[in-house]
Design an enzyme around this catalytic site. Sequence first.
Site, PDB file in Angstrom:
ATOM      1  N   CYS A 177      44.598  61.804  70.377  1.00  0.00           N
ATOM      2  CA  CYS A 177      45.098  62.395  71.628  1.00  0.00           C
ATOM      3  C   CYS A 177      45.592  61.286  72.551  1.00  0.00           C
ATOM      4  O   CYS A 177      44.871  60.322  72.829  1.00  0.00           O
ATOM      5  CB  CYS A 177      43.998  63.184  72.307  1.00  0.00           C
ATOM      6  SG  CYS A 177      44.443  63.707  73.975  1.00  0.00           S
ATOM      7  N   ILE A 178      46.793  61.454  73.042  1.00  0.00           N
ATOM      8  CA  ILE A 178      47.400  60.383  73.837  1.00  0.00           C
ATOM      9  C   ILE A 178      46.653  60.134  75.141  1.00  0.00           C
ATOM     10  O   ILE A 178      46.433  58.983  75.533  1.00  0.00           O
ATOM     11  CB  ILE A 178      48.907  60.654  74.075  1.00  0.00           C
ATOM     12  CG1 ILE A 178      49.555  59.445  74.745  1.00  0.00           C
ATOM     13  CG2 ILE A 178      49.147  61.928  74.874  1.00  0.00           C
ATOM     14  CD1 ILE A 178      51.058  59.459  74.691  1.00  0.00           C
TER      15      ILE A 178
END
Lengths: 127, 130
Positions: free
Chosen positions: B78-79
């Site tokens: 997840c960024i």
Amino acid sequence: MQIDWSLSVSNRTLLFVQSHAPHGSLFGQEGLDAIMMGSAFARCTVLMQGDGIYQLIIDQDPTGTNTRDYSVTYSALRDYGVESVLCVQEDLTERRLSEDDLIIPVSVVNRSEVPHILATHDVILDF
Amino acid sequence: MRFAISVHGGPYTSQSSHSALNFAHALLAEGHELYRVFFYHDGVYNGSSIMAPPQDELDLYSEWRALAQEHHLDLVVCIASALRRGVIDRTEADRYDKAASNLGDVFTISGLGQLIDAALNADRLVTFRV
């Protein structure tokens, strides 16, 4: 890696379970991010379980902890189409809380109803 | 059956990563499909290519890498979780003017839409939480 954006609103139902108290970890804040994203694609229910209910306490002031008061974001969930935020009566009672202590209106269920809630959603996202 | 896995725990901090890896091995050995592994929260540290555990301990990064290469897996960090924890690829390092990047080559950085997509398109989403 490919997202099928054409799926728009899925007919699958998502249940997000928030069970961590806020500010001591990022589970609540990052879980809420996932709820917002999920609401764009599917019908979502949120269950504030156990210490998760502390995330909804009204008038939080976490300035001394250097964390963000993301509880206000829960107020926006209805605008995102999330109509059902549930909490458990026993969780409230055990923590000497009532619905008046919470930042948004919730649907209060009994603990005995939780298994049925878990069983009647297609996917559970547990935070 | 088509599975997706979500990993919430950091490597060596909790059982989450080890259990997720074992589960991935098991489902693939049984002939099931693994649609995606999504690393969220501290789980993003699994994508750090510079972890160097003692030789008699499981090297989680290398294990994920080998499994991904063998089965052509989609491993996504997840960024938002990754950036704030210092797990970044070359592109993000350039964007944020950071001196180094550490995300392994079999991992990709992407958004939470990938988790929701996995939840909606896999038959089962299995979360290894903390």
